[in-house]
Design a protein around this motif. Structure first.
Motif, PDB file in Angstrom:
ATOM      1  N   GLU A  34       0.850  -1.198   0.000  1.00  0.00           N
ATOM      2  CA  GLU A  34       0.000   0.000   0.000  1.00  0.00           C
ATOM      3  C   GLU A  34       0.885   1.248   0.000  1.00  0.00           C
ATOM      4  OE1 GLU A  34      -3.322   0.958  -0.123  1.00  0.00           O
ATOM      5  OE2 GLU A  34      -2.367   2.926  -0.002  1.00  0.00           O
ATOM      6  N   VAL A  42      -9.779   4.555   0.001  1.00  0.00           N
ATOM      7  CA  VAL A  42     -10.538   5.815  -0.100  1.00  0.00           C
ATOM      8  C   VAL A  42     -11.376   6.109   1.148  1.00  0.00           C
ATOM      9  CG1 VAL A  42     -12.487   6.870  -1.328  1.00  0.00           C
ATOM     10  CG2 VAL A  42     -10.590   5.909  -2.618  1.00  0.00           C
ATOM     11  N   VAL A 116      -9.978   3.392  -7.968  1.00  0.00           N
ATOM     12  CA  VAL A 116     -10.252   4.378  -9.034  1.00  0.00           C
ATOM     13  C   VAL A 116      -9.708   5.744  -8.667  1.00  0.00           C
ATOM     14  CG1 VAL A 116     -12.421   3.580 -10.101  1.00  0.00           C
ATOM     15  CG2 VAL A 116     -12.490   4.837  -7.947  1.00  0.00           C
ATOM     16  N   GLY A 138     -11.723  13.705  -3.968  1.00  0.00           N
ATOM     17  CA  GLY A 138     -10.736  12.981  -3.164  1.00  0.00           C
ATOM     18  C   GLY A 138      -9.760  13.939  -2.501  1.00  0.00           C
ATOM     19  N   ILE A 252      -0.096   1.869 -13.617  1.00  0.00           N
ATOM     20  CA  ILE A 252       0.875   0.768 -13.638  1.00  0.00           C
ATOM     21  C   ILE A 252       0.526  -0.232 -14.746  1.00  0.00           C
ATOM     22  CG2 ILE A 252       1.830  -1.159 -12.262  1.00  0.00           C
ATOM     23  CD1 ILE A 252       2.442   1.659 -11.145  1.00  0.00           C
TER      24      ILE A 252
HETATM   25  C1  LIG Z   1     -13.349  10.741  -3.833  1.00  0.00           C
HETATM   26  C2  LIG Z   1     -14.079   9.443  -3.678  1.00  0.00           C
HETATM   27  C3  LIG Z   1     -15.163   9.373  -2.802  1.00  0.00           C
HETATM   28  C4  LIG Z   1     -15.864   8.183  -2.649  1.00  0.00           C
HETATM   29  N1  LIG Z   1     -16.924   8.151  -1.774  1.00  0.00           N
HETATM   30  C5  LIG Z   1     -17.527   6.957  -1.546  1.00  0.00           C
HETATM   31  C6  LIG Z   1     -18.570   6.850  -0.555  1.00  0.00           C
HETATM   32  O1  LIG Z   1     -18.930   7.819   0.081  1.00  0.00           O
HETATM   33  N2  LIG Z   1     -19.140   5.622  -0.344  1.00  0.00           N
HETATM   34  C7  LIG Z   1     -18.740   4.522  -1.047  1.00  0.00           C
HETATM   35  O2  LIG Z   1     -19.239   3.410  -0.820  1.00  0.00           O
HETATM   36  N3  LIG Z   1     -17.784   4.619  -2.000  1.00  0.00           N
HETATM   37  C8  LIG Z   1     -17.180   5.792  -2.255  1.00  0.00           C
HETATM   38  N4  LIG Z   1     -16.188   5.871  -3.204  1.00  0.00           N
HETATM   39  C9  LIG Z   1     -15.865   4.700  -4.006  1.00  0.00           C
HETATM   40  C10 LIG Z   1     -14.629   3.986  -3.471  1.00  0.00           C
HETATM   41  O3  LIG Z   1     -13.792   3.761  -4.567  1.00  0.00           O
HETATM   42  C11 LIG Z   1     -15.029   2.720  -2.754  1.00  0.00           C
HETATM   43  O4  LIG Z   1     -15.708   3.096  -1.576  1.00  0.00           O
HETATM   44  C12 LIG Z   1     -13.879   1.829  -2.264  1.00  0.00           C
HETATM   45  O5  LIG Z   1     -12.882   2.608  -1.656  1.00  0.00           O
HETATM   46  C13 LIG Z   1     -13.284   0.972  -3.383  1.00  0.00           C
HETATM   47  O6  LIG Z   1     -12.366   0.082  -2.782  1.00  0.00           O
HETATM   48  P1  LIG Z   1     -11.089  -0.446  -3.579  1.00  0.00           P
HETATM   49  O7  LIG Z   1     -10.379  -1.335  -2.617  1.00  0.00           O
HETATM   50  O8  LIG Z   1     -11.500  -0.963  -4.880  1.00  0.00           O
HETATM   51  O9  LIG Z   1     -10.209   0.858  -3.881  1.00  0.00           O
HETATM   52  P2  LIG Z   1      -9.558   1.992  -2.960  1.00  0.00           P
HETATM   53  O10 LIG Z   1     -10.322   2.240  -1.725  1.00  0.00           O
HETATM   54  O11 LIG Z   1      -9.317   3.129  -3.877  1.00  0.00           O
HETATM   55  O12 LIG Z   1      -8.164   1.348  -2.534  1.00  0.00           O
HETATM   56  C14 LIG Z   1      -7.096   1.222  -3.457  1.00  0.00           C
HETATM   57  C15 LIG Z   1      -5.810   1.288  -2.678  1.00  0.00           C
HETATM   58  O13 LIG Z   1      -4.723   1.043  -3.584  1.00  0.00           O
HETATM   59  C16 LIG Z   1      -3.673   1.921  -3.246  1.00  0.00           C
HETATM   60  N5  LIG Z   1      -2.821   2.110  -4.420  1.00  0.00           N
HETATM   61  C17 LIG Z   1      -3.173   2.667  -5.626  1.00  0.00           C
HETATM   62  N6  LIG Z   1      -2.106   2.692  -6.449  1.00  0.00           N
HETATM   63  C18 LIG Z   1      -1.073   2.128  -5.757  1.00  0.00           C
HETATM   64  C19 LIG Z   1       0.283   1.859  -6.082  1.00  0.00           C
HETATM   65  N7  LIG Z   1       0.823   2.183  -7.263  1.00  0.00           N
HETATM   66  N8  LIG Z   1       1.057   1.261  -5.150  1.00  0.00           N
HETATM   67  C20 LIG Z   1       0.559   0.909  -3.935  1.00  0.00           C
HETATM   68  N9  LIG Z   1      -0.733   1.153  -3.568  1.00  0.00           N
HETATM   69  C21 LIG Z   1      -1.525   1.749  -4.479  1.00  0.00           C
HETATM   70  C22 LIG Z   1      -4.375   3.218  -2.840  1.00  0.00           C
HETATM   71  O14 LIG Z   1      -3.539   4.026  -2.039  1.00  0.00           O
HETATM   72  C23 LIG Z   1      -5.573   2.668  -2.067  1.00  0.00           C
HETATM   73  O15 LIG Z   1      -5.330   2.552  -0.698  1.00  0.00           O
HETATM   74  C24 LIG Z   1     -15.480   7.059  -3.388  1.00  0.00           C
HETATM   75  C25 LIG Z   1     -14.398   7.131  -4.283  1.00  0.00           C
HETATM   76  C26 LIG Z   1     -13.687   8.316  -4.422  1.00  0.00           C
HETATM   77  C27 LIG Z   1     -12.500   8.363  -5.367  1.00  0.00           C
END
Ligand SMILES: Cc1cc2nc3c(=O)[nH]c(=O)nc-3n(C[C@H](O)[C@H](O)[C@H](O)COP(=O)(O)OP(=O)(O)OC[C@H]3O[C@@H](n4cnc5c(N)ncnc54)[C@H](O)[C@@H]3O)c2cc1C
Length: 406
Positions: A34, A42, A116, A138, A252
């Motif tokens: 991470e 997020v 995303v 964000g 990536i």
């Molecule tokens: C601004 C914003 C607000 C949102 N608000 C809501 C909400 O209110 N309620 C809801 O349900 N959903 C919301 N979402 C949708 C959100 O994407 C999902 O809630 C959830 O976080 C998706 O989970 P995930 O694990 O797919 O991705 P993420 O939570 O985005 O986790 C991805 C992780 O990968 C890490 N990462 C990325 N690139 C790299 C790299 N190169 N090397 C190492 N680590 C890396 C990031 O730091 C992050 O910690 C929101 C999204 C955004 C962008």
């Protein structure tokens, strides 16, 4: 170089759920990478209460939810401040850490869970000046909830996806006035009655059929110019928040050997979450823009089950697969491939989205034969679930999801 059983890239809801499930399934040689200082993804910077119902059966704020997810993963090797810089065949992952520098970490299986990001101003082709005071949701949330900074006092919110309403709540939390929410389309993108919530509960004017033409201001934002009903107007403000228009975080992957799907923008997968290189799996919002944290969490968990099946030799060979075609006005269908024999199908999969509103018949067609059809009205950015009964179980040579407008 030591090869781990599984390396998970990203410690958001998808990556953490996968890690916990893999450990439960007895796969202990796990590493989660991470780039941020803490796991949680997020939700760590979404201060409002919009999380946790599916996973913990109670409403939680984003930070509380992220802490619960990280707590559930206690004991798992989560390496924070570790940024993935490249991936290569054979499960090779290149990373860099501010103190220990670059390294290569390998996995027999690698789960991609990068999430995303929103489209910033720079790629939206908005004319005008380049002053300070322009953010995405964000970045705004990081200012307000993590750094406790008020980046501006009067902001215009651009867009009306669900996250735009999160932006309004964040502005209110930060003591910032939302001067207006503007949307190019004739109706808001989020479901009704979100705009009533904005108008009545928060007192924010929601201007549909309204285009942002330019941003004005030399050092700081001073105003935006909008076009509405064929006329130009100026709204005084010192901040602009660009919301939504999410894209999978594929910086990536775009430089890797994996196949990306032009429709979703994310990696092309089969129904077992396998990418074009079957040592790589993907889950969460990296797959497509954009689902809730609960969906991403459930996908991470389901992908973990398929990774365990991969180790147990229970997955069908990735080579016997058919591409699923989606035709306009559908933007995409995922998974993009079906591997045979199909076995159990996950209701989390087989989703489509459309680029515009239309009425007509949605059909699943295999080898020229209609497997399923339903009359429906489709709206942009709404998830369309395809029934698993409409997915072929025996091998077919062609498979498409079509929408015939009537
Ligand atoms: C601004 C914003 C607000 C949102 N608000 C809501 C909400 O209110 N309620 C809801 O349900 N959903 C919301 N979402 C949708 C959100 O994407 C999902 O809630 C959830 O976080 C998706 O989970 P995930 O694990 O797919 O991705 P993420 O939570 O985005 O986790 C991805 C992780 O990968 C890490 N990462 C990325 N690139 C790299 C790299 N190169 N090397 C190492 N680590 C890396 C990031 O730091 C992050 O910690 C929101 C999204 C955004 C962008």
């Amino acid at each position: 170089m030591r090869v781990h059983d599984v390396v998970i890239l990203g410690a958001g809801p998808a990556g953490l759920a996968a890690a916990v499930r893999l450990a439960e399934l007895g796969i202990k040689d796990l590493v989660v990478l991470e780039r941020e200082g803490e796991p949680g993804g997020v939700p760590r910077h979404c201060g409002h209460v919009a999380f946790g119902l599916r996973e913990f059966h109670r409403p939680l704020s984003g930070p509380a939810y992220a802490r619960r997810l990280a707590g559930a993963a206690a004991g798992i090797d989560i390496r924070t401040r570790t940024t993935v810089t490249a991936i290569e065949p054979d499960g090779r992952v290149y990373v860099v850490h501010p103190e220990s520098g670059p390294a290569i970490i390998s996995g027999r299986a690698v789960l991609l869970a990068f999430g995303v990001r929103e489209t910033p101003r720079s790629t939206r082709l908005i004319s005008g000046d380049r002053p300070a005071g322009i953010t995405t949701t964000g970045a705004l949330q990081q200012f307000v909830y993590l750094s406790r900074i008020r980046p501006f006092k009067r902001a215009v919110v651009v867009g009306s996806e669900l996250v735009a309403f999160s932006a309004l709540l964040t502005l209110r939390h930060g003591g910032i006035e939302a001067v207006a929410m503007i949307e190019e389309g004739a109706r808001i993108t989020a479901r009704q009655p979100s705009d009533w919530f904005a108008r009545l509960a928060l007192g924010v004017p929601v201007l549909t059929s309204t285009k942002l033409v330019a941003i004005r201001g030399l050092e700081r934002v001073e105003a935006v110019e909008i076009e509405r009903d064929g006329r130009c107007q100026t709204i005084a403000c010192d901040g602009v928040v660009f919301t939504g228009r999410f894209r999978p975080e594929t910086a990536i992957l775009a430089r890797s050997h994996l196949v990306l799907d032009a429709g979703t923008g994310g990696p092309s997968i089969d129904q077992h979450w396998r990418c074009s290189d079957p040592a790589f799996f993907a889950a969460g919002n990296l797959l497509r823009p954009v689902e809730t944290a609960g969906v991403a969490w459930a996908e991470g968990k389901a992908a973990a089950g398929d990774i365990a099946d991969f180790f147990a030799g229970k997955l069908p060979p990735a080579v016997a697969s058919v591409a699923i075609k989606a035709s306009a006005p559908l933007k995409y269908v995922y998974p993009q491939r079906l591997s045979f024999p199909t076995g159990a199908l996950s209701p989390l999969l087989f989703k489509a989205r459309t680029s515009r509103a239309a009425k007509g018949y949605m059909r699943v067609v295999a080898d020229g034969r209609e497997l399923w059809s339903r009359r429906m009205t489709i709206l942009p950015e709404r998830r369309l679930a395809l029934p698993l009964s409409g997915i072929p179980r025996a091998e077919v040579a062609s498979l498409s999801v079509e929408f015939e407008e009537t």
